[in-house]
Design a protein around this motif. Sequence first.
Motif, mmCIF file in Angstrom:
data_model
loop_
_atom_site.group_PDB
_atom_site.id
_atom_site.type_symbol
_atom_site.label_atom_id
_atom_site.label_comp_id
_atom_site.label_asym_id
_atom_site.label_seq_id
_atom_site.Cartn_x
_atom_site.Cartn_y
_atom_site.Cartn_z
ATOM 1 N N LEU A 76 34.164 46.448 34.065
ATOM 2 C CA LEU A 76 34.459 45.523 35.395
ATOM 3 C C LEU A 76 33.321 46.225 36.387
ATOM 4 C CD1 LEU A 76 38.327 46.694 35.308
ATOM 5 C CD2 LEU A 76 37.686 44.367 35.378
ATOM 6 N N TYR A 77 32.808 44.838 36.703
ATOM 7 C CA TYR A 77 30.849 45.824 37.309
ATOM 8 C C TYR A 77 31.846 46.422 38.453
ATOM 9 C CZ TYR A 77 26.437 45.341 38.883
ATOM 10 O OH TYR A 77 25.120 45.209 39.469
ATOM 11 N N ARG A 78 30.600 47.553 38.707
ATOM 12 C CA ARG A 78 30.633 48.573 39.444
ATOM 13 C C ARG A 78 31.983 48.567 40.559
ATOM 14 N NH1 ARG A 78 24.562 47.212 41.946
ATOM 15 N NH2 ARG A 78 23.763 47.725 40.401
ATOM 16 N N ARG A 81 38.355 51.121 39.992
ATOM 17 C CA ARG A 81 38.033 52.978 40.297
ATOM 18 C C ARG A 81 39.013 53.359 39.616
ATOM 19 N NH1 ARG A 81 40.285 52.522 46.733
ATOM 20 N NH2 ARG A 81 37.793 51.789 47.800
ATOM 21 N N SER A 82 39.829 52.918 38.192
ATOM 22 C CA SER A 82 40.379 53.118 37.069
ATOM 23 C C SER A 82 39.798 55.203 36.621
ATOM 24 C CB SER A 82 40.216 52.258 36.030
ATOM 25 O OG SER A 82 40.713 52.674 34.742
ATOM 26 N N ILE A 277 36.032 40.001 31.985
ATOM 27 C CA ILE A 277 37.138 39.936 30.695
ATOM 28 C C ILE A 277 38.567 39.851 31.477
ATOM 29 C CG2 ILE A 277 35.354 41.736 29.878
ATOM 30 C CD1 ILE A 277 37.368 43.539 31.245
ATOM 31 N N ALA A 278 38.831 39.196 32.494
ATOM 32 C CA ALA A 278 39.931 38.857 32.910
ATOM 33 C C ALA A 278 39.799 37.803 34.172
ATOM 34 C CB ALA A 278 40.935 40.279 34.158
ATOM 35 N N ALA A 279 40.989 36.381 34.049
ATOM 36 C CA ALA A 279 40.929 35.496 34.294
ATOM 37 C C ALA A 279 41.193 36.365 36.071
ATOM 38 C CB ALA A 279 42.159 34.948 34.626
ATOM 39 N N GLU A 280 41.254 37.551 36.355
ATOM 40 C CA GLU A 280 41.214 37.697 37.997
ATOM 41 C C GLU A 280 39.712 37.976 38.797
ATOM 42 O OE1 GLU A 280 43.869 41.974 37.681
ATOM 43 O OE2 GLU A 280 43.656 40.404 35.650
ATOM 44 N N CYS A 281 38.777 38.265 37.461
ATOM 45 C CA CYS A 281 37.757 38.928 37.748
ATOM 46 C C CYS A 281 37.569 37.704 38.452
ATOM 47 C CB CYS A 281 37.033 39.261 37.049
ATOM 48 S SG CYS A 281 37.380 40.564 36.095
ATOM 49 N N LEU A 282 37.932 36.199 38.587
ATOM 50 C CA LEU A 282 36.911 34.932 39.220
ATOM 51 C C LEU A 282 37.611 34.619 41.114
ATOM 52 C CD1 LEU A 282 36.174 33.804 35.877
ATOM 53 C CD2 LEU A 282 36.278 32.420 36.892
ATOM 54 N N THR A 283 38.809 35.572 41.242
ATOM 55 C CA THR A 283 39.543 35.834 42.524
ATOM 56 C C THR A 283 40.087 37.348 42.346
ATOM 57 O OG1 THR A 283 41.533 35.017 40.772
ATOM 58 C CG2 THR A 283 40.412 33.286 41.923
ATOM 59 N N PRO A 284 39.216 38.112 42.482
ATOM 60 C CA PRO A 284 39.723 39.566 42.915
ATOM 61 C C PRO A 284 40.243 39.311 43.957
ATOM 62 C CG PRO A 284 37.114 39.222 43.418
ATOM 63 C CD PRO A 284 37.311 37.561 42.662
ATOM 64 N N GLU A 285 40.404 38.789 45.083
ATOM 65 C CA GLU A 285 40.927 38.724 46.067
ATOM 66 C C GLU A 285 42.407 39.081 45.262
ATOM 67 O OE1 GLU A 285 40.518 34.596 45.503
ATOM 68 O OE2 GLU A 285 39.184 36.537 45.555
ATOM 69 N N LEU A 286 43.128 39.070 44.492
ATOM 70 C CA LEU A 286 44.079 38.609 44.237
ATOM 71 C C LEU A 286 44.335 39.230 43.580
ATOM 72 C CD1 LEU A 286 44.066 35.096 43.429
ATOM 73 C CD2 LEU A 286 44.794 36.547 46.064
ATOM 74 N N SER A 287 43.282 41.161 42.715
ATOM 75 C CA SER A 287 43.578 41.876 41.365
ATOM 76 C C SER A 287 44.370 42.510 42.096
ATOM 77 C CB SER A 287 42.421 41.892 41.317
ATOM 78 O OG SER A 287 42.727 42.535 40.242
ATOM 79 N N ALA A 288 45.455 43.871 41.407
ATOM 80 C CA ALA A 288 46.111 44.334 41.486
ATOM 81 C C ALA A 288 45.445 45.660 40.689
ATOM 82 C CB ALA A 288 47.394 44.391 40.982
ATOM 83 N N PRO A 290 43.182 48.565 40.504
ATOM 84 C CA PRO A 290 42.413 49.366 41.849
ATOM 85 C C PRO A 290 41.093 49.691 42.445
ATOM 86 C CG PRO A 290 43.547 50.703 40.341
ATOM 87 C CD PRO A 290 43.631 49.323 39.570
ATOM 88 N N GLY A 291 40.615 49.031 43.133
ATOM 89 C CA GLY A 291 39.740 49.006 43.559
ATOM 90 C C GLY A 291 38.874 47.283 43.169
ATOM 91 N N LEU A 292 39.133 46.153 42.544
ATOM 92 C CA LEU A 292 38.425 45.148 42.136
ATOM 93 C C LEU A 292 38.405 44.784 44.233
ATOM 94 C CD1 LEU A 292 38.490 45.730 39.517
ATOM 95 C CD2 LEU A 292 38.513 43.093 39.023
ATOM 96 N N ALA A 293 40.214 44.217 44.973
ATOM 97 C CA ALA A 293 40.241 43.240 45.979
ATOM 98 C C ALA A 293 39.171 44.123 46.836
ATOM 99 C CB ALA A 293 41.345 44.186 46.616
ATOM 100 N N GLN A 294 38.942 45.517 47.345
ATOM 101 C CA GLN A 294 38.334 46.384 48.145
ATOM 102 C C GLN A 294 36.992 46.125 48.030
ATOM 103 O OE1 GLN A 294 40.966 47.364 45.913
ATOM 104 N NE2 GLN A 294 41.635 49.408 46.540
ATOM 105 N N TRP A 295 36.539 46.442 46.339
ATOM 106 C CA TRP A 295 35.126 45.839 46.053
ATOM 107 C C TRP A 295 34.905 44.700 46.701
ATOM 108 C CZ3 TRP A 295 31.918 42.894 43.370
ATOM 109 C CH2 TRP A 295 30.862 44.270 42.044
ATOM 110 N N ALA A 296 35.367 43.584 46.063
ATOM 111 C CA ALA A 296 34.952 41.867 46.574
ATOM 112 C C ALA A 296 35.160 42.043 47.364
ATOM 113 C CB ALA A 296 35.798 41.344 45.330
#
Length: 367
Positions: A76-78, A81-82, A277-288, A290-296
């Motif tokens: 989950l490159y950068r 927040r896990s 590594i996850a489908a949500e990595c292509l739509t990070p704004e929808l990810s729950a 921790p950190g992905l949506a905010q980072w994107a």
Amino acid sequence: MNLAWLDTDVADMPTAGTPLGTLAGLHQVPGGFGARLKATRARAQAFRREFARTGTPDRVATCDLVTLPYPTRFGLYRASRSPAPFLAITNRMLVIRWHESDGRRRTLLFEPSDHELGRNTPYFAELARRSPRRLQPLLVREHGTVQAHLAGLGIAPDEVDYLMFDHLHTQDLRRWIGTSTPQRDVPGTLDPVFPHARVIVQRDELLAMTSLHPLQQPWYQPAAFETVRPEAFLAVDGAVLLGPGVAVVATPGHVFGNQSLVLNTSSGIWASSENAIAAECLTPELSALPGLAQWARRWRHEVVLNANTLESTADQYNSLILEKTLVDRSQADSRFLQFFPSSELTASWTSPGTRPTFTHGAIQHVR
């Protein structure tokens, strides 16, 4: 390492499939990475239309092989927040069958990893050495072997025509395709398990293996390729159509010669690789996560890469946008795309904060 056969044979190595020129030369478009990204979006749309008209394979089946730990900062490159330094990924094999126009049946195994020998990869061998032995059974779960899964599907080893991986990180193919000389570290003979199978690989990756960069060395097992049979390889350049609804597409970046499997199925178009590594990595704004949506949102990134070697991060970003543009939306949850990670993020009690928002788990298709 003695990889002399790669130096001499790769240029003249036989190839596979029918070239698809729509995506040719994307990573050479002038004007820098931004210009290439713009060209990628346009050409991917054209490829989608072209590819959808090729038909569908007869069958796609999914087989779980192994679940193992993987550094969170890579997968989950950068963005994550896990608090967990490692997450869990499940490596899966796809079995694709189709008929040629002359009636011949073909069988392709995508990601048929020999995970027993894969443990000798320098990175994972060092990780195992530093992990308490009593904890290892809790961190690594084997789900089934390649041979057992094929037997369950009623497919004999001599029916397999092609083996394919998105890249050759961790792979040891000696048992699958045989060797030209006896081996010291593997008991018994090394006659090929799959006597008729040919390995489809981008020519660029084979050439790169002759002189690995220090960033690449922890992830490859070049010694495992010293005595494999050269005639078992088919070198492709870019995108090729293997059969109805079955294509190989060059997606450089994660490694120099990375490639993705693209499938047209009853649910639409899928792409599979380890670029994420996850489908949500292509739509990070929808990810729950921790950190992905905010980072994107902060960095205006459309995707979150699986980035361990960082061979060419901008190329990998563009390649994942290519996959994102090619695929259809999931019928299970239309918020997410039909990108199927070849190693998919998996919930694990050992890795808090890494439970995926959505998982595909499998691609199932019967025509």
